[in-house]
Design a protein around this motif. Structure first.
Motif, mmCIF file in Angstrom:
data_model
loop_
_atom_site.group_PDB
_atom_site.id
_atom_site.type_symbol
_atom_site.label_atom_id
_atom_site.label_comp_id
_atom_site.label_asym_id
_atom_site.label_seq_id
_atom_site.Cartn_x
_atom_site.Cartn_y
_atom_site.Cartn_z
ATOM 1 N N PHE A 68 1.074 -1.268 -0.008
ATOM 2 C CA PHE A 68 -0.006 -0.122 -0.195
ATOM 3 C C PHE A 68 0.907 1.353 -0.038
ATOM 4 C CE2 PHE A 68 -2.883 -3.260 1.738
ATOM 5 C CZ PHE A 68 -3.871 -3.259 0.885
ATOM 6 N N ASP A 69 1.896 1.280 0.788
ATOM 7 C CA ASP A 69 2.892 2.296 0.634
ATOM 8 C C ASP A 69 3.543 2.383 -0.737
ATOM 9 O OD1 ASP A 69 2.779 2.897 3.160
ATOM 10 O OD2 ASP A 69 4.325 1.619 3.946
ATOM 11 N N MET A 70 3.730 1.395 -1.533
ATOM 12 C CA MET A 70 4.188 1.159 -3.017
ATOM 13 C C MET A 70 3.392 2.105 -3.806
ATOM 14 S SD MET A 70 5.783 -2.446 -3.382
ATOM 15 C CE MET A 70 5.779 -2.485 -5.232
ATOM 16 N N ILE A 71 1.869 1.575 -3.521
ATOM 17 C CA ILE A 71 1.015 2.213 -4.704
ATOM 18 C C ILE A 71 0.772 3.843 -4.303
ATOM 19 C CG2 ILE A 71 -1.581 2.159 -4.958
ATOM 20 C CD1 ILE A 71 -1.373 -1.105 -4.396
ATOM 21 N N ALA A 72 0.900 4.165 -3.062
ATOM 22 C CA ALA A 72 0.587 5.385 -2.828
ATOM 23 C C ALA A 72 1.706 6.483 -3.110
ATOM 24 C CB ALA A 72 0.457 5.712 -1.106
ATOM 25 N N ASP A 73 2.923 5.669 -3.468
ATOM 26 C CA ASP A 73 4.146 6.549 -3.848
ATOM 27 C C ASP A 73 4.212 6.642 -5.352
ATOM 28 O OD1 ASP A 73 6.628 7.731 -4.145
ATOM 29 O OD2 ASP A 73 7.899 5.987 -3.245
ATOM 30 N N PRO A 74 4.006 7.884 -5.960
ATOM 31 C CA PRO A 74 4.191 8.340 -7.363
ATOM 32 C C PRO A 74 5.396 7.874 -7.799
ATOM 33 C CG PRO A 74 4.188 10.383 -6.238
ATOM 34 C CD PRO A 74 3.697 9.336 -5.118
ATOM 35 N N GLU A 75 6.448 7.823 -6.937
ATOM 36 C CA GLU A 75 7.871 7.361 -7.635
ATOM 37 C C GLU A 75 7.849 6.111 -8.201
ATOM 38 O OE1 GLU A 75 10.443 9.545 -8.409
ATOM 39 O OE2 GLU A 75 8.476 11.169 -8.077
ATOM 40 N N CYS A 76 7.028 5.208 -7.571
ATOM 41 C CA CYS A 76 7.202 3.857 -7.656
ATOM 42 C C CYS A 76 6.575 3.456 -9.272
ATOM 43 C CB CYS A 76 6.333 3.003 -6.657
ATOM 44 S SG CYS A 76 7.021 2.699 -5.451
ATOM 45 N N GLY A 77 5.653 4.325 -9.534
ATOM 46 C CA GLY A 77 5.040 4.097 -10.865
ATOM 47 C C GLY A 77 4.143 2.926 -11.037
ATOM 48 N N THR A 78 3.651 2.482 -9.973
ATOM 49 C CA THR A 78 2.685 1.288 -10.117
ATOM 50 C C THR A 78 1.413 1.286 -11.049
ATOM 51 O OG1 THR A 78 1.262 1.886 -8.152
ATOM 52 C CG2 THR A 78 3.464 0.582 -7.775
ATOM 53 N N ILE A 79 1.082 0.192 -11.745
ATOM 54 C CA ILE A 79 -0.213 0.219 -12.098
ATOM 55 C C ILE A 79 -1.016 -0.918 -11.511
ATOM 56 C CG2 ILE A 79 -1.413 -0.168 -14.340
ATOM 57 C CD1 ILE A 79 0.601 1.266 -15.822
ATOM 58 N N LYS A 80 -0.390 -2.243 -11.980
ATOM 59 C CA LYS A 80 -1.227 -3.276 -11.159
ATOM 60 C C LYS A 80 -0.067 -3.773 -10.406
ATOM 61 C CE LYS A 80 -4.799 -5.729 -10.226
ATOM 62 N NZ LYS A 80 -5.701 -4.972 -9.739
ATOM 63 N N VAL A 81 -0.174 -4.063 -9.164
ATOM 64 C CA VAL A 81 0.666 -4.648 -8.231
ATOM 65 C C VAL A 81 -0.164 -6.152 -7.790
ATOM 66 C CG1 VAL A 81 1.773 -4.667 -5.737
ATOM 67 C CG2 VAL A 81 1.498 -2.466 -7.254
ATOM 68 N N VAL A 82 0.817 -6.993 -7.854
ATOM 69 C CA VAL A 82 0.429 -8.512 -7.793
ATOM 70 C C VAL A 82 1.138 -9.054 -6.616
ATOM 71 C CG1 VAL A 82 0.168 -10.859 -8.719
ATOM 72 C CG2 VAL A 82 -0.429 -8.823 -10.112
ATOM 73 N N VAL A 83 0.697 -9.838 -5.666
ATOM 74 C CA VAL A 83 1.322 -10.377 -4.608
ATOM 75 C C VAL A 83 1.558 -12.022 -5.028
ATOM 76 C CG1 VAL A 83 1.334 -11.209 -2.296
ATOM 77 C CG2 VAL A 83 0.391 -8.953 -2.863
ATOM 78 N N ASP A 84 2.791 -12.534 -4.922
ATOM 79 C CA ASP A 84 3.087 -13.861 -5.417
ATOM 80 C C ASP A 84 2.828 -14.557 -3.819
ATOM 81 O OD1 ASP A 84 4.250 -16.263 -5.611
ATOM 82 O OD2 ASP A 84 6.151 -15.522 -6.570
ATOM 83 N N CYS A 85 1.934 -15.241 -3.860
ATOM 84 C CA CYS A 85 1.320 -15.962 -2.555
ATOM 85 C C CYS A 85 2.317 -17.174 -2.516
ATOM 86 C CB CYS A 85 0.116 -16.201 -2.613
ATOM 87 S SG CYS A 85 -0.951 -14.782 -2.600
ATOM 88 N N ARG A 86 3.198 -17.525 -3.261
ATOM 89 C CA ARG A 86 3.973 -18.891 -3.018
ATOM 90 C C ARG A 86 5.107 -18.408 -2.097
ATOM 91 N NH1 ARG A 86 5.430 -19.878 -8.965
ATOM 92 N NH2 ARG A 86 6.079 -17.651 -8.590
ATOM 93 N N SER A 87 5.461 -17.307 -2.022
ATOM 94 C CA SER A 87 6.848 -16.764 -1.407
ATOM 95 C C SER A 87 6.558 -15.806 -0.460
ATOM 96 C CB SER A 87 7.736 -16.364 -2.393
ATOM 97 O OG SER A 87 7.479 -15.394 -3.081
#
Length: 337
Positions: free
Chosen positions: A318-337
């Motif tokens: 959620f911090d990543m998504i809120a940070d415009p410098e990260c440039g996120t569009i779609k964030v996906v969580v890898d639930c295997r790791s």
């Protein structure tokens, strides 16, 4: 099992949780990937009206069947239709379960899939095409939102369309409009990194902080405006402007859910005889169509999955998504790791 748990406003934690008990008709899934949705952000902020802590987040997930069912076989890659309908209200009785009076979702009204293992009713599972990568399969649920949006909008092939907002939903809208045969697609956003990806996808990027969207559209449409306008931003400024940008008898489709009332030029709506339609999630059939569509849209969908985060590090999403410098569009969580 490990899970990302909402524990209170602006608080999430990766915790060890008990594997849920199996109920009749359910199949155990080993979760592979789970997308982070705008509703998850609302839950995290503590503003979602229904979500209550503690809650395992996530309704956009891909799993591998860990056991055989009636139609699903062990090893099948599947995605769940996550809507929860009552079955008895007027909407449900008339075949519109997706707008049930008490509509719920996995990951909001009950524990979701941002974890290692879940049990899901077999009759809501859809197989993922073999050609589709695991990361892209996690985008099937939000893609279904746009399949429904296009159906509701009255969009026609060769229409010239404006998409307001280049977040995950806006970008998916642009991709689907291109696939459906739009002759021109403008997409507006103030984040430069998002607009760069939009341009690579064949969309015409517009930064409303630097450019006049209405002027640009009307210059290329002989002063008339776009045929179809898709509101995917939730911004007050867009609600006010959308009737100006849209032509006489044009179509305005509300895809984003505005959290509070915003000003709309209803005079334009009358004088230009425009159509404005609201949309909410998708039908079960549209969800199935989205799963099938990923086979044709794999290359485009892969470009909007900008960040994959291991479940063990998912407290930071959620911090990543809120940070415009990260440039996120779609964030996906890898639930295997």
């Amino acid at each position: 099992m490990k899970a990302l748990v909402y524990t209170g406003p602006k608080q999430v934690k990766v915790k060890e949780m008990k594997v849920p008990e199996k109920k009749k008709g359910m199949i155990r899934l080993e979760v592979q990937y789970c997308g982070v949705c705008g509703s998850d952000i609302g839950i995290y902020m503590g503003t979602h009206p229904r979500a209550k802590a503690p809650l395992i987040l996530g309704h956009e997930f891909l799993g591998i069947a860990a056991e055989d069912g009636k139609n699903i076989k062990k090893g099948d890659r599947v995605v769940p239709y996550p809507l929860l309908s009552c079955g008895t209200c007027l909407a449900c009785r008339t075949g519109n379960q997706h707008v049930c009076n008490t509509l719920g979702l996995l990951g909001i009204d009950m524990d979701g899939g941002m974890c290692e293992t879940v049990y899901v009713d077999e009759d809501v599972l859809f197989r993922v095409p073999d050609e589709v990568s695991d990361e892209v399969a996690a985008v099937i649920e939000p893609l279904a939102v746009l399949v429904h949006g296009l159906h509701m909008s009255g969009f026609q092939t060769l229409d010239r369309a404006v998409v307001a907002g280049a977040g995950p939903i806006g970008m998916l809208c642009g991709i689907l409009l291109k696939y459906a045969g739009a002759s021109k697609i403008w997409i507006s956003d103030v984040m430069e990194k998002r607009l760069e990806i939009a341009e690579k996808l064949g969309l015409t990027p517009v930064d409303p902080a630097k450019q006049d969207l209405e002027q640009l559209v009307k210059e290329e449409t002989n002063g008339e405006g776009c045929d179809a306008f898709f509101e995917c931003s939730g911004a007050a400024s867009v609600a006010k402007q959308m009737t100006d940008v849209t032509r006489v008898r044009g179509k305005i489709c509300m895809v984003s859910v505005h959290k509070q009332p915003h000003e709309v030029n209803l005079r334009d709506l009358n004088f230009k005889e425009q159509t404005i339609v609201g949309t909410r999630v998708y039908t079960k059939e549209e969800f199935a169509q989205a799963a099938t569509l990923t086979k044709d849209l794999e290359a485009e969908l892969r470009q909007i999955v900008t960040h994959v985060v291991p479940l063990t590090e998912s407290e930071k999403v959620f911090d990543m998504i809120a940070d415009p410098e990260c440039g996120t569009i779609k964030v996906v969580v890898d639930c295997r790791s």
